[in-house]
Design a protein around this motif. Structure first.
Motif, PDB file in Angstrom:
ATOM      1  N   ASN A 112       0.678  -0.917  -0.108  1.00 10.33           N
ATOM      2  CA  ASN A 112       0.308   0.023   0.224  1.00 10.33           C
ATOM      3  C   ASN A 112       1.279   0.943  -0.093  1.00 10.33           C
ATOM      4  N   ALA A 113       1.733   0.884   0.676  1.00 19.29           N
ATOM      5  CA  ALA A 113       2.690   2.441   0.867  1.00 19.29           C
ATOM      6  C   ALA A 113       3.730   2.492  -0.487  1.00 19.29           C
ATOM      7  N   VAL A 114       3.793   2.108  -0.696  1.00 19.82           N
ATOM      8  CA  VAL A 114       4.436   1.845  -2.204  1.00 19.82           C
ATOM      9  C   VAL A 114       3.792   2.819  -3.424  1.00 19.82           C
ATOM     10  N   ALA A 115       2.657   2.041  -3.453  1.00 24.82           N
ATOM     11  CA  ALA A 115       1.737   2.249  -4.475  1.00 24.82           C
ATOM     12  C   ALA A 115       0.773   3.442  -4.142  1.00 24.82           C
ATOM     13  N   VAL A 116       0.505   4.139  -2.856  1.00 26.55           N
ATOM     14  CA  VAL A 116       0.160   5.806  -2.959  1.00 26.55           C
ATOM     15  C   VAL A 116       1.185   6.415  -3.226  1.00 26.55           C
ATOM     16  N   ALA A 117       2.885   6.034  -2.932  1.00 27.39           N
ATOM     17  CA  ALA A 117       3.220   7.075  -3.860  1.00 27.39           C
ATOM     18  C   ALA A 117       3.890   7.145  -5.212  1.00 27.39           C
ATOM     19  N   GLY A 118       3.504   6.124  -5.360  1.00 26.71           N
ATOM     20  CA  GLY A 118       3.406   6.663  -6.650  1.00 26.71           C
ATOM     21  C   GLY A 118       4.088   5.113  -7.732  1.00 26.71           C
ATOM     22  N   PRO A 119       3.703   5.833  -8.854  1.00 24.79           N
ATOM     23  CA  PRO A 119       3.878   4.276 -10.067  1.00 24.79           C
ATOM     24  C   PRO A 119       5.527   3.726 -10.324  1.00 24.79           C
ATOM     25  N   LYS A 120       6.400   4.797  -9.467  1.00 26.71           N
ATOM     26  CA  LYS A 120       8.398   4.278  -9.972  1.00 26.71           C
ATOM     27  C   LYS A 120       8.744   4.847  -8.460  1.00 26.71           C
ATOM     28  N   ALA A 121       7.673   4.478  -7.468  1.00 25.32           N
ATOM     29  CA  ALA A 121       7.778   4.546  -5.930  1.00 25.32           C
ATOM     30  C   ALA A 121       8.682   2.863  -5.628  1.00 25.32           C
ATOM     31  N   TYR A 122       9.457   2.547  -4.472  1.00 27.83           N
ATOM     32  CA  TYR A 122       9.750   1.130  -4.393  1.00 27.83           C
ATOM     33  C   TYR A 122      10.370   1.056  -2.964  1.00 27.83           C
ATOM     34  N   LEU A 123      10.247   0.494  -1.609  1.00 30.07           N
ATOM     35  CA  LEU A 123      10.844   0.350  -0.714  1.00 30.07           C
ATOM     36  C   LEU A 123      12.278   0.159  -0.662  1.00 30.07           C
ATOM     37  N   CYS A 124      12.552   0.975   0.678  1.00 31.96           N
ATOM     38  CA  CYS A 124      13.656   1.389   0.838  1.00 31.96           C
ATOM     39  C   CYS A 124      14.261   1.740   2.381  1.00 31.96           C
ATOM     40  N   GLY A 125      15.447   1.200   1.957  1.00 32.72           N
ATOM     41  CA  GLY A 125      15.613   1.413   4.115  1.00 32.72           C
ATOM     42  C   GLY A 125      15.871   0.433   4.618  1.00 32.72           C
ATOM     43  N   GLU A 126      15.169   0.669   6.370  1.00 32.09           N
ATOM     44  CA  GLU A 126      14.364  -0.040   7.392  1.00 32.09           C
ATOM     45  C   GLU A 126      13.873  -0.823   6.679  1.00 32.09           C
ATOM     46  N   SER A 127      12.931  -0.168   5.667  1.00 33.91           N
ATOM     47  CA  SER A 127      11.467  -1.050   5.782  1.00 33.91           C
ATOM     48  C   SER A 127      11.876  -2.223   4.672  1.00 33.91           C
ATOM     49  N   PRO A 162      15.644  -0.676  -8.900  1.00 32.27           N
ATOM     50  CA  PRO A 162      14.895  -1.678  -7.754  1.00 32.27           C
ATOM     51  C   PRO A 162      14.882  -3.148  -7.752  1.00 32.27           C
ATOM     52  N   THR A 163      14.810  -4.417  -7.377  1.00 34.30           N
ATOM     53  CA  THR A 163      14.024  -5.589  -7.745  1.00 34.30           C
ATOM     54  C   THR A 163      12.376  -6.112  -6.862  1.00 34.30           C
ATOM     55  N   LYS A 164      12.453  -6.764  -7.287  1.00 32.18           N
ATOM     56  CA  LYS A 164      10.637  -7.576  -6.365  1.00 32.18           C
ATOM     57  C   LYS A 164      10.662  -7.761  -5.507  1.00 32.18           C
ATOM     58  N   HIS A 165      10.405  -8.334  -4.394  1.00 33.05           N
ATOM     59  CA  HIS A 165       9.638  -9.315  -3.247  1.00 33.05           C
ATOM     60  C   HIS A 165       8.332  -9.599  -2.847  1.00 33.05           C
ATOM     61  N   ASP A 166       8.200 -10.901  -3.533  1.00 24.80           N
ATOM     62  CA  ASP A 166       6.464 -10.105  -3.232  1.00 24.80           C
ATOM     63  C   ASP A 166       6.290  -9.735  -4.589  1.00 24.80           C
ATOM     64  N   GLY A 167       6.727  -9.332  -5.510  1.00 22.30           N
ATOM     65  CA  GLY A 167       5.655  -7.701  -6.231  1.00 22.30           C
ATOM     66  C   GLY A 167       5.577  -6.850  -6.049  1.00 22.30           C
ATOM     67  N   ILE A 168       6.714  -6.649  -4.615  1.00 22.73           N
ATOM     68  CA  ILE A 168       6.884  -5.285  -4.039  1.00 22.73           C
ATOM     69  C   ILE A 168       7.541  -4.546  -4.949  1.00 22.73           C
ATOM     70  N   PRO A 169       7.912  -3.914  -4.835  1.00 22.23           N
ATOM     71  CA  PRO A 169       9.112  -3.245  -5.730  1.00 22.23           C
ATOM     72  C   PRO A 169      10.018  -2.542  -4.131  1.00 22.23           C
ATOM     73  N   ILE A 170      11.340  -2.674  -4.387  1.00 25.76           N
ATOM     74  CA  ILE A 170      11.803  -2.607  -3.110  1.00 25.76           C
ATOM     75  C   ILE A 170      13.692  -2.631  -3.669  1.00 25.76           C
TER      76      ILE A 170
END
Length: 190
Positions: A76-91, A134-142
């Motif tokens: 949800n956090a990645v999707a809300v931030a936009g289409p090119k967003a991905y998780l980073c750092g401690e997340s 970024p790479t993906k983990h279980d479909g989530i860009p990270i």
């Protein structure tokens, strides 16, 4: 002119397409992707009103029939931030379960350019180079795990980062060379 039954049948068929699309992304669908399927914003709002969709951000919806999982908050956090967003750092460390003491009430999300969207307070946005892939983990860009650990040097206790690095190596998320490099960087900074 189509009668009312045909209209509702068509809308129902479109929802099946939306649901199918959402299953590829933790139950999430964007208005942009819905429009590609021929679904109007008006139909999305109707589905929100009757409880088939839940609005989680500007142009971002979640199907209510999709089963919840523990990774949904990250998606949800990645999707809300936009289409090119991905998780980073401690997340990333929290998502991959490399560290147990991660604040899961705050999500660190990277974007290639300034994000002008009004985001919830729990989403902390950082600007990273547009060249980064970024790479993906279980479909989530990270962010790649080694880069996520490296980003946390200086903000998370060294002993915890060493444990996270060792766990990343044990679980096959980083290679031996990355493991050794990260440990020496963490120890240099300590």
């Amino acid at each position: 002119m189509p009668n009312n039954t045909q209209k509702w049948y068509s809308i129902g068929m479109k929802f099946e397409e939306i649901y199918s699309l959402s299953t590829e992304n933790h139950g999430i669908v964007t208005s942009y992707r819905a429009r590609e399927l021929g679904v109007r914003d008006k139909d999305l709002m109707r589905w929100v009103k009757i409880g088939r969709l839940m609005k989680i951000g500007y142009g971002v919806y979640r199907t209510t029939q999709y089963p919840f999982s523990e990774d949904d908050a990250f998606a949800n956090a990645v999707a809300v931030a936009g289409p090119k967003a991905y998780l980073c750092g401690e997340s990333v460390l929290g998502l991959l379960k490399l560290m147990t003491a991660v604040d899961l009430r705050r999500f660190h999300v990277a974007v290639p350019v300034r994000c002008r969207r009004k985001l919830p307070q729990e989403i902390k946005v950082e600007i990273h180079s547009a060249k980064y892939v970024p790479t993906k983990h279980d479909g989530i860009p990270i962010q790649k795990p080694a880069d996520a650990i490296r980003q946390c040097i200086g903000t998370i206790m060294s002993s915890r980062l060493e444990d996270a690095t060792n766990e990343a190596y044990r679980s096959g998320k980083i290679f031996k060379e990355q493991h050794d490099e990260l440990l020496s960087e963490i120890r240099r900074h300590a």
